[in-house]
Motif scaffolding. Sequence first.
Motif, PDB file in Angstrom:
ATOM      1  N   ALA A  48       5.793   6.410   2.992  1.00 34.63           N
ATOM      2  CA  ALA A  48       5.921   7.708   2.755  1.00 34.63           C
ATOM      3  C   ALA A  48       7.196   8.200   3.403  1.00 34.63           C
ATOM      4  O   ALA A  48       8.281   8.976   2.569  1.00 34.63           O
ATOM      5  CB  ALA A  48       4.838   8.603   3.429  1.00 34.63           C
ATOM      6  N   ALA A  49       7.763   7.687   4.425  1.00 31.53           N
ATOM      7  CA  ALA A  49       8.991   8.233   5.381  1.00 31.53           C
ATOM      8  C   ALA A  49      10.123   7.763   4.393  1.00 31.53           C
ATOM      9  O   ALA A  49      10.960   8.317   4.311  1.00 31.53           O
ATOM     10  CB  ALA A  49       8.761   7.541   6.522  1.00 31.53           C
ATOM     11  N   ASP A  50      10.035   6.208   3.860  1.00 32.62           N
ATOM     12  CA  ASP A  50      11.273   5.698   3.159  1.00 32.62           C
ATOM     13  C   ASP A  50      10.922   4.619   2.331  1.00 32.62           C
ATOM     14  O   ASP A  50      11.003   3.597   2.841  1.00 32.62           O
ATOM     15  CB  ASP A  50      12.540   5.648   4.190  1.00 32.62           C
ATOM     16  N   PRO A  51      10.616   4.955   1.361  1.00 31.41           N
ATOM     17  CA  PRO A  51      10.299   3.572   0.432  1.00 31.41           C
ATOM     18  C   PRO A  51      11.212   2.902  -0.197  1.00 31.41           C
ATOM     19  O   PRO A  51      11.165   1.598  -0.637  1.00 31.41           O
ATOM     20  CB  PRO A  51       9.364   4.297  -0.838  1.00 31.41           C
TER      21      PRO A  51
ATOM     22  N   SER B  75       0.792  -1.143   0.035  1.00 32.05           N
ATOM     23  CA  SER B  75      -0.021   0.020   0.054  1.00 32.05           C
ATOM     24  C   SER B  75       0.975   1.374  -0.002  1.00 32.05           C
ATOM     25  O   SER B  75       1.707   1.508   0.890  1.00 32.05           O
ATOM     26  CB  SER B  75      -1.027   0.021   1.156  1.00 32.05           C
ATOM     27  N   HIS B  76       0.766   2.093  -1.002  1.00 31.69           N
ATOM     28  CA  HIS B  76       1.369   3.133  -1.059  1.00 31.69           C
ATOM     29  C   HIS B  76       1.357   4.437  -0.005  1.00 31.69           C
ATOM     30  O   HIS B  76       1.450   5.698  -0.231  1.00 31.69           O
ATOM     31  CB  HIS B  76       1.608   3.601  -2.715  1.00 31.69           C
ATOM     32  N   LEU B  77       0.095   4.162   0.253  1.00 34.16           N
ATOM     33  CA  LEU B  77      -0.511   5.133   1.434  1.00 34.16           C
ATOM     34  C   LEU B  77      -0.094   4.791   2.941  1.00 34.16           C
ATOM     35  O   LEU B  77      -0.666   5.759   3.889  1.00 34.16           O
ATOM     36  CB  LEU B  77      -2.169   5.167   1.460  1.00 34.16           C
TER      37      LEU B  77
ATOM     38  N   LEU C 101      16.884  14.356  -9.217  1.00 34.17           N
ATOM     39  CA  LEU C 101      15.660  13.697  -9.802  1.00 34.17           C
ATOM     40  C   LEU C 101      15.459  12.260  -9.948  1.00 34.17           C
ATOM     41  O   LEU C 101      14.771  11.751  -9.794  1.00 34.17           O
ATOM     42  CB  LEU C 101      15.711  14.397 -11.378  1.00 34.17           C
ATOM     43  N   ARG C 102      16.779  11.796 -10.206  1.00 29.85           N
ATOM     44  CA  ARG C 102      17.086  10.216 -10.324  1.00 29.85           C
ATOM     45  C   ARG C 102      16.447   9.811  -8.882  1.00 29.85           C
ATOM     46  O   ARG C 102      15.977   8.814  -8.853  1.00 29.85           O
ATOM     47  CB  ARG C 102      18.188  10.085 -10.801  1.00 29.85           C
ATOM     48  N   ALA C 103      17.331  10.284  -8.125  1.00 28.81           N
ATOM     49  CA  ALA C 103      17.548   9.506  -6.766  1.00 28.81           C
ATOM     50  C   ALA C 103      16.165   9.700  -5.733  1.00 28.81           C
ATOM     51  O   ALA C 103      15.700   8.982  -4.980  1.00 28.81           O
ATOM     52  CB  ALA C 103      18.723  10.046  -5.860  1.00 28.81           C
ATOM     53  N   TYR C 104      15.482  10.954  -6.079  1.00 28.78           N
ATOM     54  CA  TYR C 104      14.321  11.283  -5.375  1.00 28.78           C
ATOM     55  C   TYR C 104      13.080  11.630  -6.295  1.00 28.78           C
ATOM     56  O   TYR C 104      12.344  12.519  -5.903  1.00 28.78           O
ATOM     57  CB  TYR C 104      14.743  12.518  -4.347  1.00 28.78           C
ATOM     58  N   ALA C 105      13.061  10.553  -7.230  1.00 27.23           N
ATOM     59  CA  ALA C 105      11.712  11.079  -8.200  1.00 27.23           C
ATOM     60  C   ALA C 105      10.733  11.200  -7.545  1.00 27.23           C
ATOM     61  O   ALA C 105      10.392  10.095  -6.809  1.00 27.23           O
ATOM     62  CB  ALA C 105      11.954  10.055  -9.233  1.00 27.23           C
ATOM     63  N   PRO C 106       9.826  12.310  -7.664  1.00 28.36           N
ATOM     64  CA  PRO C 106       8.678  12.393  -7.021  1.00 28.36           C
ATOM     65  C   PRO C 106       7.320  11.485  -7.331  1.00 28.36           C
ATOM     66  O   PRO C 106       6.618  11.369  -6.653  1.00 28.36           O
ATOM     67  CB  PRO C 106       8.500  13.771  -7.017  1.00 28.36           C
TER      68      PRO C 106
ATOM     69  N   ARG D 174       5.728  11.953  -4.029  1.00 30.61           N
ATOM     70  CA  ARG D 174       6.582  12.178  -2.553  1.00 30.61           C
ATOM     71  C   ARG D 174       7.369  13.366  -2.658  1.00 30.61           C
ATOM     72  O   ARG D 174       8.224  13.412  -3.580  1.00 30.61           O
ATOM     73  CB  ARG D 174       7.045  10.624  -2.481  1.00 30.61           C
ATOM     74  N   GLY D 175       7.182  14.043  -1.630  1.00 36.03           N
ATOM     75  CA  GLY D 175       8.198  15.095  -1.350  1.00 36.03           C
ATOM     76  C   GLY D 175       8.034  15.577   0.170  1.00 36.03           C
ATOM     77  O   GLY D 175       7.097  15.322   0.622  1.00 36.03           O
TER      78      GLY D 175
END
Length: 429
Positions: free
Chosen positions: A46-49, A39-41, A305-310, A413-414
């Motif tokens: 959210a904290a660390d996927p 579940s993505h919710l 952008l690669r490492a933290y793609a939102p 995610r941000g």
Amino acid sequence: MTGDDRFTRDFRESRADLPLGTRNEIITGPVTNWATDFSHLEPEWAADPYPIQDDLRQRCPIAHTDRFGGGWLPTRYEDVAAIAYDTEHFSSRSIVMSNFRPPREAAPVGGTPPISSDPPFHHDARRLLLPAFTKSAVAKREQATRALCHSLIDGFEGQSTVDAARDYAQYIPMRVIADMLGFPPEDGPRFREFIENTLEGVNLPPEERLARMESLFDYLLAQVRDHVDNPRDDLTTYLVNAELYGRKLDPSHVAGTMALLLIAGIDTTWSAIGASLWHLARTPADRERLVDEPALLPTAMEEFLRAYAPVTMARLVKEDTHWNGVDMKADDWILLSFPAANRDPEQFERADEIVIDREVNRHAAFGLGIHRCVGSHLARMELRVALEVWLERIPNFGLSDPATVTWSTGQVRGPRTLRLRIDQARSPA
């Protein structure tokens, strides 16, 4: 009835007739096995996927869940790319995974064209937007964007800590998109509410979710009326007057595209700016190097952008199919995790490291396939300018308390709370 009155009437009626779609049981709560019940919710996602995605990539690269009526989560780059390019088996008629699905009759247009559109309609709907997002068109907005960033930092005078997510990152795309659409800049707080309702309220009952969406479309209708009465050189007037296949766009098309630009155009860039500042705040060596070598920033930005793609996008399976070893049913969700694809060690060397001078970086932060982000030039400009101005004005900063950083849930995610310790901001050069 005048043509203008007819447009606004049709605009409202196009929203009133939207079906709720298929209702599924609302399922939330702790995940016991991410391979069979993701579940993505959930807060840990959210904290660390990234540890979750790395584990799945090793032992179950296409995870499954019965939540939301059934869905799949590919975590390898090659699988994410294959589905993104496969419009024969996977539909884009809904790109937000939730507890209900729009009916199949919504295709090929979808509710927010062109991102919700399937071929062949998608190509023509996307082409309408291209002139507003070319490099040359975006370049004309850079000066105003830079001035905005400076004014936001001017507002930090006398403060030793600031919330870089709420007081800086979010305001930049809000103002840029408001200017593009010709919306009042003071309406920014309302945009935040629309974003949260759309992207973070996906597990609400469909009736409540639709009621919340109505506030967005009431707002858009008011803006359309104003633009019909007072045409000007902006994207809203352009959409109202645009033609496709020899006739004006349907009001539902205009409304959906405006909603897409308002919501997706803000949240994604807000998240990318915030995540980049979060990384620099917790990684002094990278921060100091970029302050000393500002010419490296465009390269570093691509690594952020690669490492933290939102962005994670959803698709719907068109028909029952056996795909890459799993049996997918019609209307199963697929979550295309571009963040997971961007950390696949089969695609990127040192995939789990942030290498700010990485030279080869064909990341998927802006998506893959026909739905690759039409606004990528704009997003890159906003991110680059936001970081340039911040590093110029506030070269020394760090996390005030890492435990207080919060991240958004859902498919974008941000950081939503990002308290930073800052030195007194320098005067503009």
